[in-house]
Design a protein around this motif. Sequence first.
Motif, PDB file in Angstrom:
ATOM      1  N   ASP A 162     -11.588 -18.766 -13.938  1.00 24.13           N
ATOM      2  CA  ASP A 162     -12.820 -18.103 -14.379  1.00 24.13           C
ATOM      3  C   ASP A 162     -12.976 -16.728 -13.721  1.00 24.13           C
ATOM      4  OD1 ASP A 162     -15.129 -17.796 -15.837  1.00 24.13           O
ATOM      5  OD2 ASP A 162     -16.395 -18.772 -14.332  1.00 24.13           O
ATOM      6  N   VAL A 163     -11.880 -15.964 -13.768  1.00 29.59           N
ATOM      7  CA  VAL A 163     -11.902 -14.587 -13.278  1.00 29.59           C
ATOM      8  C   VAL A 163     -11.171 -13.722 -14.298  1.00 29.59           C
ATOM      9  CG1 VAL A 163     -11.921 -15.261 -10.835  1.00 29.59           C
ATOM     10  CG2 VAL A 163      -9.737 -14.885 -11.989  1.00 29.59           C
ATOM     11  N   SER A 164     -11.183 -12.423 -14.091  1.00 29.43           N
ATOM     12  CA  SER A 164     -10.445 -11.525 -14.968  1.00 29.43           C
ATOM     13  C   SER A 164      -8.962 -11.540 -14.599  1.00 29.43           C
ATOM     14  CB  SER A 164     -10.982 -10.102 -14.849  1.00 29.43           C
ATOM     15  OG  SER A 164     -10.690  -9.565 -13.569  1.00 29.43           O
ATOM     16  N   TYR A 165      -8.110 -11.140 -15.567  1.00 25.81           N
ATOM     17  CA  TYR A 165      -6.692 -11.116 -15.226  1.00 25.81           C
ATOM     18  C   TYR A 165      -6.396 -10.031 -14.205  1.00 25.81           C
ATOM     19  CZ  TYR A 165      -5.579  -6.982 -18.088  1.00 25.81           C
ATOM     20  OH  TYR A 165      -5.497  -5.716 -18.595  1.00 25.81           O
ATOM     21  N   GLN A 166      -7.273  -8.980 -14.137  1.00 29.63           N
ATOM     22  CA  GLN A 166      -7.105  -7.956 -13.095  1.00 29.63           C
ATOM     23  C   GLN A 166      -7.309  -8.553 -11.701  1.00 29.63           C
ATOM     24  OE1 GLN A 166      -8.979  -7.599 -15.826  1.00 29.63           O
ATOM     25  NE2 GLN A 166      -8.795  -5.535 -16.720  1.00 29.63           N
ATOM     26  N   THR A 167      -8.251  -9.527 -11.617  1.00 28.46           N
ATOM     27  CA  THR A 167      -8.472 -10.180 -10.315  1.00 28.46           C
ATOM     28  C   THR A 167      -7.246 -10.984  -9.910  1.00 28.46           C
ATOM     29  OG1 THR A 167     -10.862 -10.290 -10.651  1.00 28.46           O
ATOM     30  CG2 THR A 167      -9.901 -11.854  -9.077  1.00 28.46           C
ATOM     31  N   VAL A 168      -6.636 -11.696 -10.871  1.00 28.55           N
ATOM     32  CA  VAL A 168      -5.413 -12.437 -10.574  1.00 28.55           C
ATOM     33  C   VAL A 168      -4.326 -11.475 -10.101  1.00 28.55           C
ATOM     34  CG1 VAL A 168      -3.624 -13.950 -11.489  1.00 28.55           C
ATOM     35  CG2 VAL A 168      -5.996 -14.219 -12.249  1.00 28.55           C
ATOM     36  N   SER A 169      -4.224 -10.329 -10.768  1.00 31.64           N
ATOM     37  CA  SER A 169      -3.240  -9.322 -10.382  1.00 31.64           C
ATOM     38  C   SER A 169      -3.461  -8.856  -8.950  1.00 31.64           C
ATOM     39  CB  SER A 169      -3.320  -8.123 -11.337  1.00 31.64           C
ATOM     40  OG  SER A 169      -2.500  -7.061 -10.892  1.00 31.64           O
ATOM     41  N   ARG A 170      -4.734  -8.650  -8.590  1.00 30.93           N
ATOM     42  CA  ARG A 170      -5.029  -8.201  -7.220  1.00 30.93           C
ATOM     43  C   ARG A 170      -4.653  -9.273  -6.198  1.00 30.93           C
ATOM     44  NH1 ARG A 170      -9.931  -6.261  -9.885  1.00 30.93           N
ATOM     45  NH2 ARG A 170      -9.713  -4.010 -10.212  1.00 30.93           N
ATOM     46  N   VAL A 171      -4.872 -10.536  -6.530  1.00 34.90           N
ATOM     47  CA  VAL A 171      -4.467 -11.616  -5.626  1.00 34.90           C
ATOM     48  C   VAL A 171      -2.951 -11.608  -5.456  1.00 34.90           C
ATOM     49  CG1 VAL A 171      -4.323 -14.121  -5.349  1.00 34.90           C
ATOM     50  CG2 VAL A 171      -6.459 -13.071  -6.112  1.00 34.90           C
ATOM     51  N   LEU A 172      -2.217 -11.459  -6.580  1.00 37.11           N
ATOM     52  CA  LEU A 172      -0.757 -11.437  -6.519  1.00 37.11           C
ATOM     53  C   LEU A 172      -0.233 -10.304  -5.661  1.00 37.11           C
ATOM     54  CD1 LEU A 172       0.134 -12.226 -10.242  1.00 37.11           C
ATOM     55  CD2 LEU A 172       0.686 -13.638  -8.261  1.00 37.11           C
ATOM     56  N   ASN A 173      -0.952  -9.189  -5.680  1.00 37.48           N
ATOM     57  CA  ASN A 173      -0.475  -8.007  -4.966  1.00 37.48           C
ATOM     58  C   ASN A 173      -1.140  -7.811  -3.610  1.00 37.48           C
ATOM     59  OD1 ASN A 173       1.432  -6.576  -6.957  1.00 37.48           O
ATOM     60  ND2 ASN A 173      -0.359  -6.986  -8.224  1.00 37.48           N
ATOM     61  N   GLY A 174      -1.867  -8.851  -3.154  1.00 39.02           N
ATOM     62  CA  GLY A 174      -2.429  -8.813  -1.805  1.00 39.02           C
ATOM     63  C   GLY A 174      -3.528  -7.789  -1.609  1.00 39.02           C
ATOM     64  N   HIS A 175      -4.323  -7.530  -2.636  1.00 40.36           N
ATOM     65  CA  HIS A 175      -5.375  -6.523  -2.524  1.00 40.36           C
ATOM     66  C   HIS A 175      -6.444  -6.988  -1.527  1.00 40.36           C
ATOM     67  CE1 HIS A 175      -8.388  -3.548  -3.655  1.00 40.36           C
ATOM     68  NE2 HIS A 175      -7.429  -2.920  -4.315  1.00 40.36           N
ATOM     69  N   PRO A 176      -6.829  -6.117  -0.584  1.00 42.83           N
ATOM     70  CA  PRO A 176      -7.764  -6.557   0.471  1.00 42.83           C
ATOM     71  C   PRO A 176      -9.195  -6.780   0.008  1.00 42.83           C
ATOM     72  CG  PRO A 176      -7.306  -4.199   0.670  1.00 42.83           C
ATOM     73  CD  PRO A 176      -6.377  -4.717  -0.394  1.00 42.83           C
ATOM     74  N   SER A 177      -9.553  -6.350  -1.188  1.00 44.43           N
ATOM     75  CA  SER A 177     -10.956  -6.427  -1.614  1.00 44.43           C
ATOM     76  C   SER A 177     -11.344  -7.793  -2.180  1.00 44.43           C
ATOM     77  CB  SER A 177     -11.231  -5.351  -2.684  1.00 44.43           C
ATOM     78  OG  SER A 177     -10.515  -5.650  -3.879  1.00 44.43           O
ATOM     79  N   ILE A 178     -10.394  -8.698  -2.344  1.00 42.43           N
ATOM     80  CA  ILE A 178     -10.694  -9.998  -2.945  1.00 42.43           C
ATOM     81  C   ILE A 178     -11.374 -10.904  -1.931  1.00 42.43           C
ATOM     82  CG2 ILE A 178      -9.699 -12.020  -4.081  1.00 42.43           C
ATOM     83  CD1 ILE A 178      -9.504  -9.481  -5.691  1.00 42.43           C
TER      84      ILE A 178
END
Length: 359
Positions: A31-47
């Motif tokens: 229940d998130v956007s695919y951009q959020t999944v992408s950020r998780v995959l790429n270790g984005h610190p804002s998640i």
Amino acid sequence: MNVHIEGEGTVSTGEERTRTASIRDVARAADVSYQTVSRVLNGHPSIRPETKQRVLDAMAELRYRPNQAARALVTSRSRTIGVILGSRGEYGPTSSLAALEDAARARGYWVTSAYLGDTRPEAIRAAVDHLRRQAVEGIVVHAPQVRVFDVLEELDIGIPHLGLHTAQRGIAEIAEDQVHGARLATEHLIGLGHVEIVHVAGPQDWIEAESRMRGYLHALSDADLPTRPPILGDWTADFGYRAALELSRRLDFTAVFAANDEMALGLLHGFRDIGLELPRQLSVVGFDDIPLARHGWPPLTTVHQNFAGLGERAVGALLAAIGGNDASSDAAGAPRAEPEVAPRLVVRDSAAGPVAHRM
């Protein structure tokens, strides 16, 4: 710009045929956007942690696996490191490679290796070129021969690299102190009262063999004891056995320090076969603390090496040089403690004081 990596997995809904799960399937399940999944995959610190966990749970449920080739193309991060191997088969190199792989996997990296069948310059260049074609982010040089580093010094490798065995020629030293370990072994024999100590060394041009020989010689020099020309071996138990038979012709010594446990075990075997009682008549100390060392006859006193700690430090140092934020934490983000890799003496039953020797 948002970067996303497609992956592989399976998803099945009702009568729908099982198919490969995509990043959008993960997004719907979490229940998130695919951009959020992408950020998780790429270790984005804002998640937020709770969002990250929800995405990770959805990935696990769908058995989603990011496509590493696609990830490398869009992020320039293959999450793979290379290892150049100059030897295999011996306990030390095999254990070090296993430790490197375990440490890399704990940080979310894979390891690919290139074995040097020989140490000709063209073979070394081919190994480096092979690893570069795999898009490795850095290279660990696990080649103990001096000449390998001579060639590497002349190459423009172009990515971070370090050696496990030497600080010479601009290669960072990660190896535990081989000289110190050999000192521990030799000083143990000196402390027992031995003054005539033979050293069975490893092959010429091997950095570890040279370091252990230096530790032996330094310990004798510091104690003002006589030195003998070391016997150059080949790391095998067979050589140790043959050396024992040859040394038994004179027996003008009371102890032997072998540069590795396999040769030491061969020495024990050979000395027993000619009728010596160990350690009553002769003492032997090894180096490495291989699993068989405790089962020698008698159990072998030796120098323990922490191969797992060595792998941890090597991978951590390489990732720090690469510039990623993976060096000080594991794949789950937990901070890592710096492992202890200093060698230590393991005292068993293969060495005794010379006062017990009855030649």
